[in-house]
Design a protein around this motif. Sequence first.
Motif, PDB file in Angstrom:
ATOM      1  N   GLN A  90       0.834  -1.205   0.000  1.00 52.77           N
ATOM      2  CA  GLN A  90       0.000   0.000   0.000  1.00 52.77           C
ATOM      3  C   GLN A  90       0.869   1.256   0.000  1.00 52.77           C
ATOM      4  OE1 GLN A  90      -2.445  -0.377   3.481  1.00 52.77           O
ATOM      5  NE2 GLN A  90      -3.990  -1.587   2.426  1.00 52.77           N
ATOM      6  N   THR A  91       1.902   1.257   0.826  1.00 56.85           N
ATOM      7  CA  THR A  91       2.808   2.405   0.916  1.00 56.85           C
ATOM      8  C   THR A  91       3.458   2.685  -0.434  1.00 56.85           C
ATOM      9  OG1 THR A  91       3.261   2.010   3.252  1.00 56.85           O
ATOM     10  CG2 THR A  91       4.913   3.278   2.021  1.00 56.85           C
ATOM     11  N   LEU A  92       3.992   1.652  -1.060  1.00 54.79           N
ATOM     12  CA  LEU A  92       4.672   1.843  -2.343  1.00 54.79           C
ATOM     13  C   LEU A  92       3.710   2.297  -3.433  1.00 54.79           C
ATOM     14  CD1 LEU A  92       7.283  -1.059  -2.460  1.00 54.79           C
ATOM     15  CD2 LEU A  92       7.624   1.346  -1.840  1.00 54.79           C
ATOM     16  N   ARG A  93       2.503   1.760  -3.448  1.00 56.55           N
ATOM     17  CA  ARG A  93       1.524   2.199  -4.451  1.00 56.55           C
ATOM     18  C   ARG A  93       1.217   3.687  -4.281  1.00 56.55           C
ATOM     19  NH1 ARG A  93      -1.362  -2.965  -3.021  1.00 56.55           N
ATOM     20  NH2 ARG A  93      -0.560  -4.461  -4.528  1.00 56.55           N
ATOM     21  N   ARG A  94       1.076   4.133  -3.025  1.00 56.33           N
ATOM     22  CA  ARG A  94       0.818   5.559  -2.773  1.00 56.33           C
ATOM     23  C   ARG A  94       1.998   6.421  -3.230  1.00 56.33           C
ATOM     24  NH1 ARG A  94      -1.362   3.723   2.254  1.00 56.33           N
ATOM     25  NH2 ARG A  94       0.611   4.243   3.256  1.00 56.33           N
ATOM     26  N   MET A  95       3.190   5.846  -3.228  1.00 52.75           N
ATOM     27  CA  MET A  95       4.389   6.575  -3.637  1.00 52.75           C
ATOM     28  C   MET A  95       4.606   6.535  -5.149  1.00 52.75           C
ATOM     29  SD  MET A  95       7.018   5.427  -0.615  1.00 52.75           S
ATOM     30  CE  MET A  95       8.340   6.548  -1.110  1.00 52.75           C
ATOM     31  N   GLY A  96       3.732   5.839  -5.878  1.00 56.67           N
ATOM     32  CA  GLY A  96       3.825   5.810  -7.329  1.00 56.67           C
ATOM     33  C   GLY A  96       4.454   4.566  -7.918  1.00 56.67           C
ATOM     34  N   TYR A  97       4.764   3.585  -7.100  1.00 54.72           N
ATOM     35  CA  TYR A  97       5.305   2.328  -7.613  1.00 54.72           C
ATOM     36  C   TYR A  97       4.174   1.512  -8.232  1.00 54.72           C
ATOM     37  CZ  TYR A  97       9.756   3.026  -5.216  1.00 54.72           C
ATOM     38  OH  TYR A  97      10.976   3.507  -4.816  1.00 54.72           O
ATOM     39  N   ASP A  98       4.467   0.899  -9.372  1.00 58.01           N
ATOM     40  CA  ASP A  98       3.460   0.088 -10.053  1.00 58.01           C
ATOM     41  C   ASP A  98       4.157  -0.741 -11.126  1.00 58.01           C
ATOM     42  OD1 ASP A  98       0.670  -0.639 -10.613  1.00 58.01           O
ATOM     43  OD2 ASP A  98       0.993   0.418 -12.509  1.00 58.01           O
ATOM     44  N   PRO A  99       3.914  -2.017 -11.189  1.00 57.31           N
ATOM     45  CA  PRO A  99       3.069  -2.816 -10.311  1.00 57.31           C
ATOM     46  C   PRO A  99       3.798  -3.214  -9.024  1.00 57.31           C
ATOM     47  CG  PRO A  99       3.943  -4.202 -12.048  1.00 57.31           C
ATOM     48  CD  PRO A  99       4.439  -2.804 -12.320  1.00 57.31           C
ATOM     49  N   VAL A 100       3.002  -3.492  -8.008  1.00 57.29           N
ATOM     50  CA  VAL A 100       3.503  -3.941  -6.717  1.00 57.29           C
ATOM     51  C   VAL A 100       2.689  -5.154  -6.298  1.00 57.29           C
ATOM     52  CG1 VAL A 100       3.816  -3.343  -4.290  1.00 57.29           C
ATOM     53  CG2 VAL A 100       4.143  -1.593  -6.053  1.00 57.29           C
ATOM     54  N   TRP A 101       3.389  -6.214  -5.900  1.00 50.52           N
ATOM     55  CA  TRP A 101       2.709  -7.434  -5.447  1.00 50.52           C
ATOM     56  C   TRP A 101       3.136  -7.800  -4.044  1.00 50.52           C
ATOM     57  CZ3 TRP A 101       4.965  -7.651 -10.452  1.00 50.52           C
ATOM     58  CH2 TRP A 101       4.036  -7.718 -11.505  1.00 50.52           C
ATOM     59  N   ASN A 102       2.202  -8.385  -3.308  1.00 50.23           N
ATOM     60  CA  ASN A 102       2.467  -8.950  -1.992  1.00 50.23           C
ATOM     61  C   ASN A 102       2.587 -10.460  -2.166  1.00 50.23           C
ATOM     62  OD1 ASN A 102       2.542  -9.795   0.658  1.00 50.23           O
ATOM     63  ND2 ASN A 102       0.492  -9.085   1.164  1.00 50.23           N
ATOM     64  N   LEU A 103       3.814 -10.977  -2.095  1.00 49.07           N
ATOM     65  CA  LEU A 103       4.038 -12.416  -2.200  1.00 49.07           C
ATOM     66  C   LEU A 103       3.441 -13.142  -1.015  1.00 49.07           C
ATOM     67  CD1 LEU A 103       5.425 -14.923  -3.473  1.00 49.07           C
ATOM     68  CD2 LEU A 103       7.464 -14.301  -2.169  1.00 49.07           C
ATOM     69  N   GLY A 104       3.466 -12.509   0.136  1.00 49.31           N
ATOM     70  CA  GLY A 104       2.996 -13.135   1.368  1.00 49.31           C
ATOM     71  C   GLY A 104       4.144 -13.283   2.334  1.00 49.31           C
ATOM     72  N   GLY A 105       4.354 -14.506   2.796  1.00 48.33           N
ATOM     73  CA  GLY A 105       5.392 -14.757   3.776  1.00 48.33           C
ATOM     74  C   GLY A 105       6.626 -15.416   3.185  1.00 48.33           C
ATOM     75  N   PHE A 106       7.693 -15.385   3.976  1.00 52.88           N
ATOM     76  CA  PHE A 106       8.940 -16.035   3.584  1.00 52.88           C
ATOM     77  C   PHE A 106       8.687 -17.515   3.282  1.00 52.88           C
ATOM     78  CE2 PHE A 106      12.946 -18.203   4.859  1.00 52.88           C
ATOM     79  CZ  PHE A 106      13.778 -17.673   3.879  1.00 52.88           C
ATOM     80  N   GLY A 107       7.802 -18.127   4.026  1.00 49.32           N
ATOM     81  CA  GLY A 107       7.446 -19.532   3.785  1.00 49.32           C
ATOM     82  C   GLY A 107       6.851 -19.753   2.405  1.00 49.32           C
ATOM     83  N   ASP A 108       6.149 -18.761   1.879  1.00 48.43           N
ATOM     84  CA  ASP A 108       5.598 -18.870   0.529  1.00 48.43           C
ATOM     85  C   ASP A 108       6.726 -18.892  -0.502  1.00 48.43           C
ATOM     86  OD1 ASP A 108       2.821 -18.827   1.282  1.00 48.43           O
ATOM     87  OD2 ASP A 108       3.037 -16.674   1.642  1.00 48.43           O
ATOM     88  N   TRP A 109       7.778 -18.104  -0.256  1.00 45.69           N
ATOM     89  CA  TRP A 109       8.948 -18.101  -1.136  1.00 45.69           C
ATOM     90  C   TRP A 109       9.588 -19.494  -1.134  1.00 45.69           C
ATOM     91  CZ3 TRP A 109      11.242 -15.290  -4.804  1.00 45.69           C
ATOM     92  CH2 TRP A 109      12.570 -15.556  -5.122  1.00 45.69           C
ATOM     93  N   VAL A 110       9.829 -20.024   0.049  1.00 42.25           N
ATOM     94  CA  VAL A 110      10.478 -21.331   0.188  1.00 42.25           C
ATOM     95  C   VAL A 110       9.603 -22.429  -0.416  1.00 42.25           C
ATOM     96  CG1 VAL A 110      11.311 -23.035   1.859  1.00 42.25           C
ATOM     97  CG2 VAL A 110      11.817 -20.604   2.194  1.00 42.25           C
ATOM     98  N   ALA A 111       8.304 -22.400  -0.115  1.00 41.36           N
ATOM     99  CA  ALA A 111       7.382 -23.414  -0.644  1.00 41.36           C
ATOM    100  C   ALA A 111       7.315 -23.373  -2.165  1.00 41.36           C
ATOM    101  CB  ALA A 111       5.985 -23.211  -0.051  1.00 41.36           C
ATOM    102  N   GLY A 112       7.539 -22.199  -2.738  1.00 41.97           N
ATOM    103  CA  GLY A 112       7.513 -22.048  -4.201  1.00 41.97           C
ATOM    104  C   GLY A 112       8.823 -22.437  -4.862  1.00 41.97           C
TER     105      GLY A 112
END
Length: 119
Positions: A90-112
Motif C-alpha cells: 500500500q505504501t509503495l503504491r501511494r508513492m507511485g510504484y506500479d506494479p507492486v505485489w504482496n508475495l505473502g510470507g517467507f514460507g511462501d517463497w520457500v514453498a515455491g
Amino acid sequence: MFSFLRPNAGPACPPVAEIAAAVARGEMVLVDVRETAELRGSGKAKGALHVPLGLLALKADPQAPDAVMAPGKPVVLYCASGGRSGMAAQTLRRMGYDPVWNLGGFGDWVAGGGQVDRA
C-alpha cells in the motif's frame, strides 16, 4: 496460503520461479520487509533487498540520499506471513510504484522453490 490474513493483498502475485528469474535479470525488485532479527534465523530470499517496514517509505523515496529503489521496476514484497508486506505494498503504491505485489510470507517463497541466502 493464508491470503485472508493479508490486508489488501492486491493482484495475484507471479509465481516464485518467475520472480526469481526477473530479479536475477534486474527486471524486478524483491523486498524483504521483516526485521533484522527475523533474517538472522531464516535468511532471506536470494536477490532480495532487506528494508524493514519502518524504513520503507524513506528507503523507497527517490529523493532520499540513501534510497535503495525507485519507481520504474515491478516490486514484490514479503514478510513473515503477509501482513506487513501488504502494508508495504500500500505504501509503495501511494508513492507511485506500479506494479507492486504482496508475495505473502517467507514460507511462501520457500514453498515455491525459491532459493535462500543464509546470513
